[in-house]
Design a protein around this motif. Structure first.
Motif, PDB file in Angstrom:
ATOM      1  N   THR A  62     118.458 156.792  13.734  1.00 12.41           N
ATOM      2  CA  THR A  62     118.807 154.881  14.013  1.00 12.41           C
ATOM      3  C   THR A  62     119.217 154.368  12.724  1.00 12.41           C
ATOM      4  O   THR A  62     119.154 154.671  11.768  1.00 12.41           O
ATOM      5  N   ASN A  63     118.964 152.976  13.090  1.00  6.19           N
ATOM      6  CA  ASN A  63     119.160 151.844  12.654  1.00  6.19           C
ATOM      7  C   ASN A  63     116.986 151.085  11.837  1.00  6.19           C
ATOM      8  O   ASN A  63     117.081 149.827  11.966  1.00  6.19           O
ATOM      9  N   ILE A  64     116.596 152.055  12.842  1.00  8.57           N
ATOM     10  CA  ILE A  64     115.017 151.562  12.740  1.00  8.57           C
ATOM     11  C   ILE A  64     113.979 152.251  11.787  1.00  8.57           C
ATOM     12  O   ILE A  64     115.015 153.566  11.041  1.00  8.57           O
ATOM     13  N   ARG A  65     113.966 151.667  10.760  1.00  2.00           N
ATOM     14  CA  ARG A  65     112.708 152.266   9.958  1.00  2.00           C
ATOM     15  C   ARG A  65     111.337 152.402  10.171  1.00  2.00           C
ATOM     16  O   ARG A  65     110.798 151.202   9.830  1.00  2.00           O
ATOM     17  N   ALA A  66     110.707 153.271  10.154  1.00  2.00           N
ATOM     18  CA  ALA A  66     109.255 152.713  10.291  1.00  2.00           C
ATOM     19  C   ALA A  66     107.962 153.226   8.990  1.00  2.00           C
ATOM     20  O   ALA A  66     108.556 154.186   8.116  1.00  2.00           O
ATOM     21  N   THR A  67     106.776 152.568   8.559  1.00  2.00           N
ATOM     22  CA  THR A  67     105.626 152.983   7.772  1.00  2.00           C
ATOM     23  C   THR A  67     104.896 152.407   7.498  1.00  2.00           C
ATOM     24  O   THR A  67     104.312 151.761   8.857  1.00  2.00           O
ATOM     25  N   SER A 108     118.228 145.443  16.646  1.00  2.00           N
ATOM     26  CA  SER A 108     119.171 145.182  15.752  1.00  2.00           C
ATOM     27  C   SER A 108     119.512 145.498  14.927  1.00  2.00           C
ATOM     28  O   SER A 108     119.515 146.982  14.814  1.00  2.00           O
ATOM     29  N   ASP A 109     120.253 145.045  13.486  1.00  2.00           N
ATOM     30  CA  ASP A 109     121.206 145.556  12.674  1.00  2.00           C
ATOM     31  C   ASP A 109     120.354 146.873  12.096  1.00  2.00           C
ATOM     32  O   ASP A 109     120.904 147.704  11.260  1.00  2.00           O
ATOM     33  N   ALA A 110     118.909 145.833  11.944  1.00  2.00           N
ATOM     34  CA  ALA A 110     117.955 147.385  10.681  1.00  2.00           C
ATOM     35  C   ALA A 110     116.581 146.657  11.362  1.00  2.00           C
ATOM     36  O   ALA A 110     115.769 145.752  10.482  1.00  2.00           O
ATOM     37  N   GLY A 111     116.057 147.492  12.470  1.00  2.00           N
ATOM     38  CA  GLY A 111     114.430 146.630  12.568  1.00  2.00           C
ATOM     39  C   GLY A 111     113.807 147.660  12.480  1.00  2.00           C
ATOM     40  O   GLY A 111     114.029 149.080  11.050  1.00  2.00           O
ATOM     41  N   ARG A 112     112.877 147.396  11.828  1.00  2.00           N
ATOM     42  CA  ARG A 112     111.534 147.800  11.035  1.00  2.00           C
ATOM     43  C   ARG A 112     110.158 147.649  11.269  1.00  2.00           C
ATOM     44  O   ARG A 112     109.893 146.562  12.218  1.00  2.00           O
ATOM     45  N   ALA A 113     109.216 148.864  11.198  1.00  2.00           N
ATOM     46  CA  ALA A 113     108.289 148.756  12.005  1.00  2.00           C
ATOM     47  C   ALA A 113     107.102 148.850  11.321  1.00  2.00           C
ATOM     48  O   ALA A 113     107.654 150.274  10.150  1.00  2.00           O
ATOM     49  N   ILE A 114     106.086 148.363  10.986  1.00  2.00           N
ATOM     50  CA  ILE A 114     104.951 149.137   9.908  1.00  2.00           C
ATOM     51  C   ILE A 114     103.548 148.481  10.805  1.00  2.00           C
ATOM     52  O   ILE A 114     103.174 147.548  11.001  1.00  2.00           O
ATOM     53  N   TYR A 115     102.975 149.784  10.508  1.00  2.00           N
ATOM     54  CA  TYR A 115     101.605 149.886  11.092  1.00  2.00           C
ATOM     55  C   TYR A 115     100.527 150.327  10.432  1.00  2.00           C
ATOM     56  O   TYR A 115     100.703 151.070   8.466  1.00  2.00           O
ATOM     57  N   LEU A 116      99.543 149.427   9.982  1.00  2.00           N
ATOM     58  CA  LEU A 116      98.037 149.133   9.598  1.00  2.00           C
ATOM     59  C   LEU A 116      97.764 150.507   9.611  1.00  2.00           C
ATOM     60  O   LEU A 116      97.204 150.235  10.818  1.00  2.00           O
ATOM     61  N   THR A 117      97.722 151.145   8.071  1.00  2.00           N
ATOM     62  CA  THR A 117      96.472 152.525   8.266  1.00  2.00           C
ATOM     63  C   THR A 117      95.073 152.256   8.157  1.00  2.00           C
ATOM     64  O   THR A 117      94.848 151.151   7.458  1.00  2.00           O
ATOM     65  N   SER A 118      94.537 153.350   7.667  1.00  2.00           N
ATOM     66  CA  SER A 118      93.088 153.402   7.184  1.00  2.00           C
ATOM     67  C   SER A 118      92.663 154.799   6.605  1.00  2.00           C
ATOM     68  O   SER A 118      93.252 155.618   7.494  1.00  2.00           O
ATOM     69  N   SER A 119      92.237 154.601   5.246  1.00  2.00           N
ATOM     70  CA  SER A 119      91.731 156.131   4.536  1.00  2.00           C
ATOM     71  C   SER A 119      91.370 157.161   5.351  1.00  2.00           C
ATOM     72  O   SER A 119      90.948 158.041   5.508  1.00  2.00           O
TER      73      SER A 119
END
Length: 246
Positions: free
Chosen positions: A182-187, A138-149
């Motif tokens: 890289t062009n990937i960003r993780a949140t 991808s030109d701008a890969g985005r990864a989003i992980y749902l966590t818990s407190s």
């Protein structure tokens, strides 16, 4: 592009049949993305597809499978490559608590603990391994992980769930550091108290109306998935009147 900020983006939502995953998938689709939705339950995925079609006039791609099946995770990457050649967005929402998720550590059933570990932790590693090449395409890969407190503030009886969520969160942070160039960003997103089935299992006496509906998170997930923005590594909700980023 203002009205459809995710126009033509390919978005994989893991754990899309209910709760935060369902609402995220619907929000991404409304923002223009083609959603690839996975979950264990075919019926839940079909309900999501009906909602997406009603809102957008387009169908999602539905892939029912269980995250304990490591081979299915490996095949998922290949299937996505064959059809789309890339992946722009990956949202990891799936997690289980099970009976062992609220059991004293010394009393946890071995098989039950192993299922939680495979679903909440090992599956995240296998998904990273399977999906990273697609996100790189991808030109701008985005990864989003749902966590818990409880990942950062573990407490009695939450051993299996807290430990596996903390482990997966650490894994995502290590990976985010590895892909920095890289062009990937993780949140990593901690949504706080939300009206989900998992929360109802953990707090059976809680009045559902006192907890915010998961649809409220949709705009945030769309914002984090955008390729033209630089997302924060961590987003934590303690109070929905204010967002803390770090």
């Amino acid at each position: 592009m203002t009205d459809l900020p995710l126009q033509d983006r390919i978005a994989l939502v893991v754990g899309a049949s209910r709760g935060i995953g369902y609402e995220t998938a619907l929000a991404l689709a409304k923002a223009g993305a083609h959603v690839v939705a996975t979950a264990r339950t075919q019926g839940g995925l079909e309900e999501l597809d009906d909602a997406i079609f009603a809102a957008t006039g387009k169908h999602a791609t539905l892939i029912p499978f269980d995250l304990v099946d490591g081979g299915a995770i490996d095949r998922l990457g290949g299937a996505l490559f064959d059809r789309f050649s890339k992946l722009d967005i990956w949202v990891q929402s799936a997690a289980i608590m099970g009976a062992e998720g609220l059991t004293p550590v010394a009393h946890a059933d071995v098989r039950g603990f192993a299922k939680i570990e495979k679903t909440n932790f090992t599956a995240v590693y296998r998904l990273i391994r399977s999906l990273e090449p697609l996100l790189r395409a991808s030109d701008a890969g985005r990864a989003i992980y749902l966590t818990s407190s409880v990942a950062s503030a573990p407490k009695a009886f939450w051993g299996a769930y807290a430990a596996t969520k903390a482990g997966a969160e650490a894994l995502m942070k290590c990976w985010a550091d590895e892909i920095e160039s890289t062009n990937i960003r993780a949140t990593i997103v901690d949504p706080g108290r939300m009206r989900t089935q998992l929360r109802a299992q953990a707090y059976p006496g809680e009045e559902p109306e006192t907890v915010i509906h998961p649809s409220a998170i949709g705009p945030l997930m769309v914002e984090l998935a955008r390729g033209d923005r630089e997302p924060a590594l961590e987003v934590k909700f303690r109070d929905w009147s204010a967002v803390q980023t770090g």
